[in-house]
Design a protein around this motif. Structure first.
Motif, PDB file in Angstrom:
ATOM      1  N   ASP A 116      31.210  52.381  21.312  1.00 19.42           N
ATOM      2  CA  ASP A 116      32.021  53.596  21.316  1.00 19.42           C
ATOM      3  C   ASP A 116      32.978  53.614  20.131  1.00 19.42           C
ATOM      4  O   ASP A 116      33.316  54.674  19.596  1.00 19.42           O
ATOM      5  CB  ASP A 116      32.815  53.724  22.622  1.00 19.42           C
ATOM      6  N   GLU A 117      33.415  52.432  19.711  1.00 19.44           N
ATOM      7  CA  GLU A 117      34.296  52.315  18.551  1.00 19.44           C
ATOM      8  C   GLU A 117      34.043  50.970  17.889  1.00 19.44           C
ATOM      9  O   GLU A 117      33.363  50.105  18.446  1.00 19.44           O
ATOM     10  CB  GLU A 117      35.753  52.436  18.965  1.00 19.44           C
ATOM     11  N   LYS A 118      34.600  50.802  16.699  1.00 14.00           N
ATOM     12  CA  LYS A 118      34.362  49.569  15.949  1.00 14.00           C
ATOM     13  C   LYS A 118      34.847  48.359  16.737  1.00 14.00           C
ATOM     14  O   LYS A 118      36.018  48.293  17.131  1.00 14.00           O
ATOM     15  CB  LYS A 118      35.080  49.631  14.603  1.00 14.00           C
ATOM     16  N   PRO A 119      33.954  47.384  17.003  1.00 20.32           N
ATOM     17  CA  PRO A 119      34.369  46.195  17.754  1.00 20.32           C
ATOM     18  C   PRO A 119      35.237  45.275  16.903  1.00 20.32           C
ATOM     19  O   PRO A 119      35.074  45.194  15.686  1.00 20.32           O
ATOM     20  CB  PRO A 119      33.041  45.531  18.114  1.00 20.32           C
ATOM     21  N   LEU A 120      36.139  44.591  17.549  1.00 20.74           N
ATOM     22  CA  LEU A 120      37.033  43.670  16.855  1.00 20.74           C
ATOM     23  C   LEU A 120      36.494  42.241  16.954  1.00 20.74           C
ATOM     24  O   LEU A 120      35.857  41.872  17.931  1.00 20.74           O
ATOM     25  CB  LEU A 120      38.435  43.739  17.469  1.00 20.74           C
ATOM     26  N   GLY A 121      36.781  41.470  15.922  1.00 21.60           N
ATOM     27  CA  GLY A 121      36.493  40.043  15.969  1.00 21.60           C
ATOM     28  C   GLY A 121      35.031  39.667  15.886  1.00 21.60           C
ATOM     29  O   GLY A 121      34.642  38.597  16.372  1.00 21.60           O
ATOM     30  N   LEU A 122      34.206  40.519  15.271  1.00 27.98           N
ATOM     31  CA  LEU A 122      32.796  40.157  15.110  1.00 27.98           C
ATOM     32  C   LEU A 122      32.657  38.981  14.149  1.00 27.98           C
ATOM     33  O   LEU A 122      33.307  38.943  13.104  1.00 27.98           O
ATOM     34  CB  LEU A 122      31.999  41.340  14.565  1.00 27.98           C
ATOM     35  N   SER A 123      31.796  38.041  14.484  1.00 31.58           N
ATOM     36  CA  SER A 123      31.571  36.881  13.634  1.00 31.58           C
ATOM     37  C   SER A 123      30.125  36.438  13.777  1.00 31.58           C
ATOM     38  O   SER A 123      29.640  36.238  14.895  1.00 31.58           O
ATOM     39  CB  SER A 123      32.522  35.745  14.025  1.00 31.58           C
ATOM     40  N   PHE A 124      29.437  36.315  12.638  1.00 23.61           N
ATOM     41  CA  PHE A 124      28.040  35.904  12.646  1.00 23.61           C
ATOM     42  C   PHE A 124      27.853  34.682  11.750  1.00 23.61           C
ATOM     43  O   PHE A 124      28.606  34.484  10.789  1.00 23.61           O
ATOM     44  CB  PHE A 124      27.141  37.038  12.133  1.00 23.61           C
ATOM     45  N   GLU A 125      26.849  33.892  12.058  1.00 21.31           N
ATOM     46  CA  GLU A 125      26.517  32.754  11.196  1.00 21.31           C
ATOM     47  C   GLU A 125      26.103  33.274   9.820  1.00 21.31           C
ATOM     48  O   GLU A 125      25.562  34.377   9.683  1.00 21.31           O
ATOM     49  CB  GLU A 125      25.392  31.933  11.822  1.00 21.31           C
ATOM     50  N   LYS A 126      26.353  32.476   8.792  1.00 25.48           N
ATOM     51  CA  LYS A 126      26.218  32.950   7.419  1.00 25.48           C
ATOM     52  C   LYS A 126      24.786  33.343   7.055  1.00 25.48           C
ATOM     53  O   LYS A 126      24.575  34.156   6.152  1.00 25.48           O
ATOM     54  CB  LYS A 126      26.734  31.908   6.431  1.00 25.48           C
ATOM     55  N   GLU A 127      23.793  32.789   7.744  1.00 28.34           N
ATOM     56  CA  GLU A 127      22.405  33.116   7.404  1.00 28.34           C
ATOM     57  C   GLU A 127      21.959  34.456   8.010  1.00 28.34           C
ATOM     58  O   GLU A 127      20.857  34.943   7.715  1.00 28.34           O
ATOM     59  CB  GLU A 127      21.447  32.006   7.844  1.00 28.34           C
ATOM     60  N   ILE A 128      22.785  35.055   8.841  1.00 28.34           N
ATOM     61  CA  ILE A 128      22.440  36.329   9.470  1.00 28.34           C
ATOM     62  C   ILE A 128      22.929  37.477   8.591  1.00 28.34           C
ATOM     63  O   ILE A 128      24.121  37.569   8.263  1.00 28.34           O
ATOM     64  CB  ILE A 128      23.048  36.432  10.882  1.00 28.34           C
ATOM     65  N   MET A 129      22.012  38.353   8.193  1.00 33.65           N
ATOM     66  CA  MET A 129      22.369  39.520   7.398  1.00 33.65           C
ATOM     67  C   MET A 129      22.837  40.625   8.341  1.00 33.65           C
ATOM     68  O   MET A 129      22.182  40.904   9.354  1.00 33.65           O
ATOM     69  CB  MET A 129      21.177  40.008   6.574  1.00 33.65           C
ATOM     70  N   THR A 130      23.960  41.250   8.008  1.00 32.02           N
ATOM     71  CA  THR A 130      24.517  42.269   8.892  1.00 32.02           C
ATOM     72  C   THR A 130      24.879  43.535   8.134  1.00 32.02           C
ATOM     73  O   THR A 130      25.104  43.510   6.907  1.00 32.02           O
ATOM     74  CB  THR A 130      25.777  41.749   9.610  1.00 32.02           C
ATOM     75  N   TRP A 131      24.934  44.613   8.853  1.00 31.08           N
ATOM     76  CA  TRP A 131      25.462  45.884   8.352  1.00 31.08           C
ATOM     77  C   TRP A 131      26.111  46.587   9.525  1.00 31.08           C
ATOM     78  O   TRP A 131      25.629  46.492  10.665  1.00 31.08           O
ATOM     79  CB  TRP A 131      24.341  46.757   7.785  1.00 31.08           C
ATOM     80  N   GLU A 132      27.182  47.286   9.267  1.00 27.92           N
ATOM     81  CA  GLU A 132      27.828  48.047  10.338  1.00 27.92           C
ATOM     82  C   GLU A 132      28.423  49.320   9.771  1.00 27.92           C
ATOM     83  O   GLU A 132      28.761  49.394   8.578  1.00 27.92           O
ATOM     84  CB  GLU A 132      28.900  47.215  11.023  1.00 27.92           C
ATOM     85  N   GLY A 133      28.520  50.329  10.622  1.00 23.76           N
ATOM     86  CA  GLY A 133      29.074  51.589  10.177  1.00 23.76           C
ATOM     87  C   GLY A 133      28.972  52.632  11.270  1.00 23.76           C
ATOM     88  O   GLY A 133      28.436  52.396  12.355  1.00 23.76           O
ATOM     89  N   THR A 134      29.491  53.812  10.972  1.00 22.46           N
ATOM     90  CA  THR A 134      29.494  54.912  11.931  1.00 22.46           C
ATOM     91  C   THR A 134      28.190  55.696  11.843  1.00 22.46           C
ATOM     92  O   THR A 134      27.697  55.964  10.747  1.00 22.46           O
ATOM     93  CB  THR A 134      30.670  55.859  11.666  1.00 22.46           C
ATOM     94  N   LEU A 135      27.639  56.056  12.982  1.00 21.78           N
ATOM     95  CA  LEU A 135      26.411  56.844  13.012  1.00 21.78           C
ATOM     96  C   LEU A 135      26.730  58.317  12.746  1.00 21.78           C
ATOM     97  O   LEU A 135      27.853  58.757  12.928  1.00 21.78           O
ATOM     98  CB  LEU A 135      25.727  56.693  14.374  1.00 21.78           C
TER      99      LEU A 135
END
Length: 294
Positions: free
Chosen positions: A275-294
């Motif tokens: 519903d809104e941007k989550p706080l405190g997201l953390s991923f291992e360095k080998e995981i590629m991520t992207w985030e944004g508003t739809l």
């Protein structure tokens, strides 16, 4: 009045090169990825493809595609290494398709690859489709959406989606589109790719095609709070059993407050819708991520 950049180049030997670049026709595009909201594999068709049901939804994770008029055709790439012969790249195939029917000039296509490859995101399909759209606009070919989709279908099943690039309900082998009453505008999405390559053969070999027990399109057009129980990706369960990182990512999305999370396509990317941007997201360095508003 002369252009100030031109003045700076007139003093040196680079001026002829600058003039060439300045008057060349050039287009820069940003081929974006897509996710599957639900994915039902119904049966294997006589033509060897599988009959599918899914909702394709565009997301903002994108490559960078530059098309420049040139003396001879050339395809180059940077970013994520693209395996295989460059002549088999969908950008080149898209150019060849139009070149057969139109007297278009040679171009240099440069692709900066950002979207993970073989990740269930349709990145390569987007590159091919955007090349068709770019060439159409750059050289004024006047091709309609329908005609561009016909060309895109020759590149691959997912390619026609990226011509209009808007949410659709998909059937057939992935090329038959119907409107879907679904708008996720304002929702926040997080995508995470663990770098696990899952071949098409492996994905289809792990499932038994069957008719869904519920109407996935109807569920998607309803309350997103019910998706977790009723909107499924047929590939996810058997693949997640084999690759625990996929199941872990999905569980993590829900722990961080996702209203819906799933693997997309045949994997291995997992997405969470919030519903809104989550706080405190953390991923291992080998995981590629992207985030944004739809």
């Amino acid at each position: 009045m002369s252009h100030p950049l031109a003045n700076s180049y007139m003093e040196g030997s680079c001026f002829p090169t600058f003039l060439t670049l300045f008057f060349q026709q050039k287009m820069i595009l940003f081929p974006n990825a897509k996710i599957n909201l639900g994915l039902n594999v119904l049966y294997k068709r006589p033509d060897g493809f599988h009959a599918l049901q899914s909702c394709f939804y565009p997301v903002g994770w994108a490559d960078v595609l530059e098309i420049t008029e040139a003396e001879s055709y050339k395809f180059t790439s940077t970013g994520i290494e693209i395996p295989g012969d460059p002549s088999n790249n969908l950008c080149t195939k898209a150019y060849d398709l139009l070149k057969k029917d139109f007297d278009i000039p040679a171009v240099h296509i440069h692709l900066h690859k950002i979207v993970p490859i073989g990740a269930g995101l349709g990145g390569g399909s987007a590159d091919g489709a955007f090349t068709l759209k770019g060439l159409n606009d750059l050289f004024g070919l006047g091709l309609s959406i329908k005609k561009l989709q016909t060309y895109a279908e020759q590149l691959g099943s997912d390619c026609p989606f990226f011509i209009e690039n808007k949410p659709v309900w998909v059937t057939g082998r992935g090329e038959v589109f119907e409107p879907v009453e679904l708008d996720l505008s304002g929702k926040y999405i997080v995508l995470a790719n663990p770098g696990i390559h899952i071949s098409t053969a492996e994905a289809y070999g792990a499932i038994t095609p069957q008719e869904p027990t519920r109407n996935t399109k109807k569920e998607l057009e309803g309350d997103i709070a019910h998706w977790k129980a009723f909107v499924k990706n047929d590939f996810e369960e058997p693949i997640a059993k084999k690759y625990v990182a996929i199941q872990n990512l999905k569980e993590y999305m829900y722990q961080k407050g996702a209203v819906y999370a799933s693997m997309t396509g045949s994997g291995s990317t997992v997405f969470g819708i919030f519903d809104e941007k989550p706080l405190g997201l953390s991923f291992e360095k080998e995981i590629m991520t992207w985030e944004g508003t739809l």
